[in-house]
Scaffold this active site. Sequence first.
Site, mmCIF file in Angstrom:
data_model
loop_
_atom_site.group_PDB
_atom_site.id
_atom_site.type_symbol
_atom_site.label_atom_id
_atom_site.label_comp_id
_atom_site.label_asym_id
_atom_site.label_seq_id
_atom_site.Cartn_x
_atom_site.Cartn_y
_atom_site.Cartn_z
ATOM 1 N N GLU A 127 45.387 43.705 5.344
ATOM 2 C CA GLU A 127 45.944 44.758 6.196
ATOM 3 C C GLU A 127 45.762 46.116 5.531
ATOM 4 O O GLU A 127 46.491 46.444 4.590
ATOM 5 C CB GLU A 127 47.452 44.526 6.444
ATOM 6 C CG GLU A 127 47.755 43.316 7.309
ATOM 7 C CD GLU A 127 49.250 43.114 7.542
ATOM 8 O OE1 GLU A 127 50.078 43.815 6.911
ATOM 9 O OE2 GLU A 127 49.587 42.237 8.362
ATOM 10 N N GLU A 176 46.968 36.497 11.207
ATOM 11 C CA GLU A 176 48.358 36.438 10.742
ATOM 12 C C GLU A 176 49.261 36.835 11.894
ATOM 13 O O GLU A 176 48.999 37.833 12.576
ATOM 14 C CB GLU A 176 48.549 37.394 9.559
ATOM 15 C CG GLU A 176 49.909 37.278 8.897
ATOM 16 C CD GLU A 176 50.093 38.307 7.782
ATOM 17 O OE1 GLU A 176 49.256 38.371 6.856
ATOM 18 O OE2 GLU A 176 51.095 39.056 7.853
#
Length: 331
Positions: free
Chosen positions: A168, A255
């Site tokens: 991320e 995710e």
Amino acid sequence: MKGNNRIVTMLLLLSTVISCGSVQQGNKNDVAAGSTVVAQHGQLQVIGTQLSNEKGDPVVLRGASLGWHNLWPRFYNREAVKWLAGDWKCTVVRAAMGLEIDDNYRDNSEFALQCITPVIEAAIDNGIYVIIDFHAHNKYTEEAKGFFTEMATRYGDYPNVIYEIWNEPDYFEWDEVKAYSEEVIGVIRSIDPDNIILVGSPHWDQDLHLVAEDPIQDVTNIMYTMHFYAATHEAWLRERTDDAITSGIPVFVSECGGSEANGDGRLGTEEWKTYVEWMESRKISWVAWSVSDKNETCSMLLPRASSEGNWSEELLKPWGKLARNSIRRGN
Ligand code: MG
């Protein structure tokens, strides 16, 4: 520090290649002979925006992510992966190799590789796919290039392996993320021409509209990750993702969770179901976060759960039960 890590990594690479060659050949034959998900689907590819199998048919993978290797190393073992493949019916697992927090890959690459290696090899043995996740929130270009050189060299011939090159990117512009991604993709593709590569986007993989305006060009078999936490992220993130897909962006949810975005707070059971229906209707693959035992909503297991699977219903926290049920139903 960084130079030393690279030397350690190179030495580990050499020793692992020398020691594991015959074992891996055996695993490969086992998979080819079996009726596992990887035996069935083989080498994955991206056709248009759709993850597809070797024959070109659409594939939807559903599974679970281990937590950060440096926070929950106890779940990084073969038996846990076997349990996730067998009892949870995961067709993919994700090894989240931490680049931050104490004892991360940059501090201790030897330990990181000790953790993720049995997870990757157990996924190969059990005939499921495995995401090798460079679990970073900041940019570590040189470390990523060294790491993925090693991973592509070791595992690039295995259809099981998916590379996730930046978990991320938090506060980076898309042009920075894109430049990083092009560099790391180039390193992987110089070794492994075909396995799927997952690319992040700014703001915890939510800014797919920026990707859609300026996607990476001239590379095959890449997909862009979207991460959501159902109790926080409402319809806008699904709509933004739909728009990106419509404009030609392949999306993989590497995710996701039912909790709030910080991993804790309320478990949004209904919102989770809405998200799962949405992913299923669009044939988007997804991976639930996470196999860990912290006192927080998004941890799936109680602290007294064993490290090696065998998790009865009573050892699963509410999110663990919900995630397991969703994975099993889909697969
Ligand atoms: Mg390959």
